[in-house]
Write a protein that holds these residues in place. Structure first.
Motif, PDB file in Angstrom:
ATOM      1  N   GLY A   1     125.672 110.633  55.178  1.00  0.00           N
ATOM      2  CA  GLY A   1     124.221 110.506  55.244  1.00  0.00           C
ATOM      3  C   GLY A   1     123.401 111.504  54.462  1.00  0.00           C
ATOM      4  N   ALA A   2     124.021 112.260  53.537  1.00  0.00           N
ATOM      5  CA  ALA A   2     123.223 113.161  52.698  1.00  0.00           C
ATOM      6  C   ALA A   2     122.238 112.325  51.889  1.00  0.00           C
ATOM      7  N   VAL A   3     121.039 112.844  51.725  1.00  0.00           N
ATOM      8  CA  VAL A   3     119.957 112.116  51.072  1.00  0.00           C
ATOM      9  C   VAL A   3     119.806 112.611  49.631  1.00  0.00           C
ATOM     10  N   TRP A   4     119.880 111.674  48.686  1.00  0.00           N
ATOM     11  CA  TRP A   4     119.678 112.034  47.281  1.00  0.00           C
ATOM     12  C   TRP A   4     118.279 112.624  47.139  1.00  0.00           C
ATOM     13  N   GLY A   5     118.177 113.782  46.509  1.00  0.00           N
ATOM     14  CA  GLY A   5     116.882 114.433  46.322  1.00  0.00           C
ATOM     15  C   GLY A   5     116.551 115.470  47.387  1.00  0.00           C
TER      16      GLY A   5
END
Length: 134
Positions: free
Chosen positions: A42-46
């Protein structure tokens, strides 16, 4: 009960488990543990800092070890508060960022005493060795 360390390769997490990885401030999770966090946890790009999904980003690409410490301290404070969660700290900064375990491990000295934080075995050995020399 034996010591528990962060496993070498984490492919799945339990409901209350969080994957802690090294990132860059821009949140471009293209390689290493950051890529695993993006693909699986679930890491968020940006987003280069903090909690996201079942992962927690600690920036390691912005300068020397002294620039990483405030982010590690922030993580340790969160881990103390979120004591119902288990945090698996990867060898942050020791891959693409190019630091050694000897440079990064001491930043996690306080985390060594938290029952809900798992550190890489290499970090634990360095922290324990440093403590025995004091």
């Amino acid at each position: 009960m034996g010591l528990k360390f962060t496993p070498e390769n984490i492919t799945k997490l339990g409901e209350d488990e969080i994957f802690v990885f090294g990132s860059n401030l821009e949140g471009r999770h293209a390689g290493g543990a950051a890529r695993v966090a993006y693909d699986k946890f679930g890491a968020v790009w940006g987003q280069g800092v903090g909690l996201q999904g079942q992962s927690y980003a600690i920036p390691t690409m912005q300068g020397g070890v002294e620039t990483i410490k405030p982010y590690v301290d922030e993580f340790i404070n969160l881990a103390r508060e979120w004591d119902q969660n288990t945090f698996y700290v990867t060898r942050i900064g020791c891959g693409i960022a190019g630091f050694t375990d000897e440079e990064i491990a001491p930043l996690f000295d306080e985390a060594r005493d938290l029952y809900n934080v798992r550190l890489p075995e290499s970090f634990v050995k360095i922290i324990d060795r440093n403590r025995s020399l004091k």
